[in-house]
Design a protein around this motif. Sequence first.
Motif, PDB file in Angstrom:
ATOM      1  N   GLY A 244      72.551-102.829  35.759  1.00 60.99           N
ATOM      2  CA  GLY A 244      71.272-102.568  35.110  1.00 60.99           C
ATOM      3  C   GLY A 244      71.079-101.135  34.691  1.00 60.99           C
ATOM      4  N   LYS A 279      69.278-111.134  34.693  1.00 62.34           N
ATOM      5  CA  LYS A 279      69.056-109.704  34.867  1.00 62.34           C
ATOM      6  C   LYS A 279      68.272-109.496  36.160  1.00 62.34           C
ATOM      7  CE  LYS A 279      69.131-108.362  29.992  1.00 62.34           C
ATOM      8  NZ  LYS A 279      68.405-107.685  28.883  1.00 62.34           N
ATOM      9  N   LYS A 281      66.828-106.994  38.289  1.00 61.27           N
ATOM     10  CA  LYS A 281      66.468-105.588  38.115  1.00 61.27           C
ATOM     11  C   LYS A 281      66.725-104.740  39.362  1.00 61.27           C
ATOM     12  CE  LYS A 281      63.025-106.517  34.528  1.00 61.27           C
ATOM     13  NZ  LYS A 281      61.611-106.395  34.101  1.00 61.27           N
TER      14      LYS A 281
END
Length: 462
Positions: A244, A279, A281
């Motif tokens: 990320g 994704k 985070k």
Amino acid sequence: MAPSFTARIQLFLLQALGFLIGLVGRAALVLGGPKFASKTPRPVTEPLLLLSGMQLAKLIRQRKVKCIDVVQAYINRIKDVNPMINGIVKYRFEEAMKEAHAVDQKLAEKQEDEATLENKWPFLGVPLTVKEAFQVQGGEGCTLAAACSVIGVGSDIGGSIRMPAFFNGIFGHKPSPGVVPNKGQFPLAVGAQELFLCTGPMCRYAEDLAPMLKVMAGPGIKRLKLDTKVHLKDLKFYWMEHDGGSFLMSKVDQDLILAQKKVVVHLETVLGASVQHVKLKKMKYSLQLWITMMSAKGHDGKEPVKFVDLLGDHGKHVNPLWELIKWCLGLSVYTIPSIGLALLEEKLRYNNGKYHKFKAVEESLRKELVEMLGDDGVFLYPSHPTVAPKHHVPLTRPFNFAYTGVFSALGLPVTQCPLGLNAKGLPLGIQVVAGPFNDHLTLAVAQYLEKTFGGWVCPGKF
């Protein structure tokens, strides 16, 4: 939850320190250190060296191959290659030949049938090597990759099974915590480190992983479902190509991203499986999570072992900064990696407030992953942001291990799988992660990826 400005400055300075240590090390190498020429081990010509541990064990049980011939073949390979790679630090050839002769004698007596032998001693007669942390041998990754061994034992608290396996293009499995005993490790892990240290198998052929894990786990194997048949088409695959964007880690090499995408495309179009890009985070806090978990006290209230205390054997006080100055002058008895680790260790140790802050992040990320994976999902993630680096280069990127370390902190099972070589002949690979005690899923995927992408590449063929 972004780190404070002060924390970011501190971590940036630590990264700079690692970079400077690496420059010093490389300068010392150029100015007077040992020179390393580029060498490639000769290709394997002995057929016995190209069989998996399971195949060798079967042939030995069936008395089609003598154990003494297998052991001699590996001894010959070690003598030929080890002077180049220095992977095995202690030889025991005479003892090994005596043990091989005893196996052949036992089999010649034919007191037990093949099925009984397989049940009692599934790897009877198969040579193995063991990581130096168990006070026997070292260099498991290169030893296995160079065909000096077929199966090996490693330990992993931040990636010490998976990173060498990745760099050398072999398989390595970090089991679910608490399944395989860590007895015999040195140094002995205490505090929170004891909860995350895992002993696991390393090998060239994926079919050896599960049988090795069964042997190593003993009674602990009951916590896993290794005999459950896995239907890969029914699995849910999730993937993420990088952390990320943590500023402390290297960017993921394009070669590794392309290799991962190649796997994803195959799973979708050929296997017909469910594949989803995600994704997460909180993965950008991988380093902080690992540091936080490793620096915590255990359930027994014990503090984790400090590396600097191990350097100061028998109570001797060691000042890492002073040792760095001495090393630059050629006066320190310690290596530059050990000095660098001792310097970083104290600076990265988090206080109670930071521990609770990142403990909350760890719990949240673990919950997110475990719920996403369930009992029928696996997560594909880079084994490292770069392909195998040259000597001393890792000192300039001291935090890249977080790509493996995060799953140690989360307590999840992971298998590193080789995916062939890049254009320069360096191994590519990927981590396959599953939910707690779902090791059977990652091991099944490892066998499929080996069949599809070739697995280990014999040295000298590039």
